[in-house]
Design an enzyme around this catalytic site. Sequence first.
Site, PDB file in Angstrom:
ATOM      1  N   HIS A 150      67.478  -6.249  41.864  1.00  0.00           N
ATOM      2  CA  HIS A 150      67.023  -6.323  40.695  1.00  0.00           C
ATOM      3  C   HIS A 150      67.226  -4.676  40.235  1.00  0.00           C
ATOM      4  CE1 HIS A 150      63.538  -4.538  43.233  1.00  0.00           C
ATOM      5  NE2 HIS A 150      63.557  -3.718  41.993  1.00  0.00           N
ATOM      6  N   ASP A 180      66.861 -10.810  46.636  1.00  0.00           N
ATOM      7  CA  ASP A 180      66.770  -9.767  45.922  1.00  0.00           C
ATOM      8  C   ASP A 180      67.715  -8.586  46.711  1.00  0.00           C
ATOM      9  OD1 ASP A 180      66.347  -7.949  43.735  1.00  0.00           O
ATOM     10  OD2 ASP A 180      64.243  -7.064  44.843  1.00  0.00           O
ATOM     11  N   GLY A 253      61.372   3.627  42.206  1.00  0.00           N
ATOM     12  CA  GLY A 253      62.581   4.296  42.432  1.00  0.00           C
ATOM     13  C   GLY A 253      62.856   4.182  43.673  1.00  0.00           C
ATOM     14  N   ASN A 254      61.776   3.732  44.396  1.00  0.00           N
ATOM     15  CA  ASN A 254      62.135   3.439  45.892  1.00  0.00           C
ATOM     16  C   ASN A 254      63.030   2.016  46.280  1.00  0.00           C
ATOM     17  OD1 ASN A 254      59.404   5.338  46.834  1.00  0.00           O
ATOM     18  ND2 ASN A 254      61.104   5.025  48.332  1.00  0.00           N
ATOM     19  N   SER A 255      62.909   1.373  45.140  1.00  0.00           N
ATOM     20  CA  SER A 255      63.605   0.032  45.430  1.00  0.00           C
ATOM     21  C   SER A 255      64.968   0.069  45.963  1.00  0.00           C
ATOM     22  CB  SER A 255      63.504  -0.687  43.910  1.00  0.00           C
ATOM     23  OG  SER A 255      62.082  -1.234  43.539  1.00  0.00           O
ATOM     24  N   GLY A 311      68.375 -31.414  50.328  1.00  0.00           N
ATOM     25  CA  GLY A 311      68.234 -32.130  49.282  1.00  0.00           C
ATOM     26  C   GLY A 311      66.823 -32.738  49.417  1.00  0.00           C
ATOM     27  N   VAL A 312      65.860 -32.237  49.648  1.00  0.00           N
ATOM     28  CA  VAL A 312      64.473 -32.715  49.700  1.00  0.00           C
ATOM     29  C   VAL A 312      63.496 -31.564  48.721  1.00  0.00           C
ATOM     30  CG1 VAL A 312      64.642 -34.147  51.577  1.00  0.00           C
ATOM     31  CG2 VAL A 312      63.739 -31.808  51.913  1.00  0.00           C
ATOM     32  N   GLN A 313      62.605 -32.483  48.128  1.00  0.00           N
ATOM     33  CA  GLN A 313      61.279 -31.847  47.761  1.00  0.00           C
ATOM     34  C   GLN A 313      60.307 -31.947  48.598  1.00  0.00           C
ATOM     35  OE1 GLN A 313      60.310 -33.056  43.837  1.00  0.00           O
ATOM     36  NE2 GLN A 313      62.093 -32.973  43.107  1.00  0.00           N
ATOM     37  N   ILE A 314      59.664 -30.857  49.199  1.00  0.00           N
ATOM     38  CA  ILE A 314      59.004 -30.720  50.301  1.00  0.00           C
ATOM     39  C   ILE A 314      57.516 -29.937  49.695  1.00  0.00           C
ATOM     40  CG2 ILE A 314      60.371 -30.850  52.289  1.00  0.00           C
ATOM     41  CD1 ILE A 314      60.795 -28.088  52.243  1.00  0.00           C
TER      42      ILE A 314
END
Length: 516
Positions: A150, A180, A253-255, A311-314
Site C-alpha cells: 500500500h 501487503d 510513515g512507519n509502514s 477451490g472450496v468455500q469454507i
Amino acid sequence: MPDHNQSSDNSRLSGLRRRMPVRTALLGAVAVAAVGGGLAQSTLFGNDQAYAQQIKPQATPDQIAPGSFADVVDRVSPAVVSVKVKITEDASDDDNSQPAMPNIPKGDPLERFFRQFGQGNMPHAKPRTGQAQGSGFFISADGYIVTNNHVVEHATDVNVTMQDGQTLPATVIGTDKKTDLALLKVKSTDNKTFAYVPWTDHTPRVGDWVIAVGNPFGLGGTVTAGIVSARGRDIGAGPYDDFLQIDAPVNRGNSGGPTFNTAGQVVGVNTAIFSPSGGSVGIGFAIPAEVAKDVVASLKEHGSVARGWIGVQIQPVTSDIADSLGLKGTKGALVAEPQKGSPAADAGVKSGDVITSVNGDTIDGPRELARKIASMGPDKKVDLTIWRDGGEKTLSMTLGTLPTDKEAKAETTSPSDSDRSQLTSFGMTLAPASSIAGAGKQGVVISDIDPDGTAAQKGLSTGDVILDVGGKSVTRPSEVKQALEDAKKDGHRAVLLRVKTGDNTRFVALAVSSAG
C-alpha cells in the site's frame, strides 16, 4: 479496518481507525509502600515463603532487558530507508469532479445549452499528483528493498532515501496485495554494495523485546522499542492475516519498516496500527518474518506470488454445526461449496464435508486451512482428511493455482404475494428462487426477515437463497417448512441449512425447537 488514505503516507498505519469507546481502567488499591514490606508480602501472598516462591525469577540472559538498544540500532539503521512515492490520480474518477446536470424540464430552452455544453462535453479536470511516504529496508547487498504494497500501490515514481541522505530511484519488482508486501530494487551509482539486514530464523515469543525503525510522519530514521504483545492476530486486512501485535510505537510513515529482535534480525514488517486518532496507542501490527520472506522470495523470482488452491468455500465449525454433524469438537473447516472443476471437486469433496487435517496436520479453522494450502504452492500433492457421515475419510489431490479474485452479485426483486410463505416462528418469509430475477432456479429465497427473529440472529438476511435443508435440496417454501418440522420430530436440536449469498455459499445451523 485499515485506512488506505494515501494523502498522508498511503499507509494502513493511519488505519484500523475503528471508532472505539474510551475506557478508563480503575486500578484497585494494590500498591504497597516501600516500608513495611514484610507486612505487605504477607497480606498479598499469605506468607513470606509463598511470596518468594511466586516472584523469584528464573531468568536466562536472553530474557533480561538490555541496558541499551544502541548497539543494535547502530548495526541495523543503515539498512532502513525512507520510501517516497509520487501518485497520479485521475480527477475524472472522483464522483465530485463533474458538476451534476441540472434538473431542467424537457423542451426548456436551456436544455439544448446543457446538452451541448453540459456535463457530457465538459473538459476533464487535470490529473492530480500527490506524495506519499513510508519505510523500507534492504534485504540484500545488491539493492533489494522490502516495503508495503500500500506504500507503492498506484505510484508513478518511487525514490528511497538512505541514512546518509543519498536518494536513489527505485523500481517496483513485484507486489502482493493479499499480504501487503512489495519488493523494490535500486542500483548503486558507484557500484558499492548496500548494508542489509537478515530475516530471523526463530519465531518470536509473546513478551520478547522488539525494536521498530522507520520514518514516522516523514521525520526520518526513528527508533522505538517494546515487546511482542500477541501473535496470530486477524485484523480483517486480508485472507492470510497472521500478524504479530507489538507495542513498540509505530505511526504514519512507519509502514513497510522493519521490526527487529535484540539480535538485529527482522521479525516482522510493520503494516498497520489500531488507533482512534491515527497516532500510536501502543497497538501495532507486523507481518511475521516467516510469511514475509517466502512472499518476497517469490516476488524476486517471479514478480508475483503463486498460491496453492483447492477451490472450496469454507466456514468455521460452530458448536451447533458440530452437534448436527456428530463432531465432538469445533476444529476444522466446513465445506460450504466446492467449485466446479476445482481440485477439491475432482477429488470428491462435497458440501457438508469438514476438512480436519492436511497431510496429517490438524486444522483449527478456515483461516489456517487457507494459509496452509496457499503456502504450499501449485502442483503439490496433498491428502485431506475429512469428516463425512459420521466418520473420517482421506482424499488425495493435486493443488491448483489460486485464481484472481472475482465479485458477483445476484440481482433480486420482490416476489408476488402468492409465492410467499411465512415461517413466523423463525421470523422469515420465503419464496421460490425461480420467482426472483437473478436468484436462479434452485432453492428458496428469503424475501423478508424480522431483524429480531431467530433466522436473523443466525446471520440470515433478505436475498439469501436456501439450497438444502438437512442435506436435502429444496425448491419450494413448503419443503423448507416440512424439513424443519421433520427434524424437530426426529429429536434434532438443530438442522443445517446450506445458504447462498451472492456467489458465496455457507452452512447455517438453525435451532428447530421453535419450528411449527
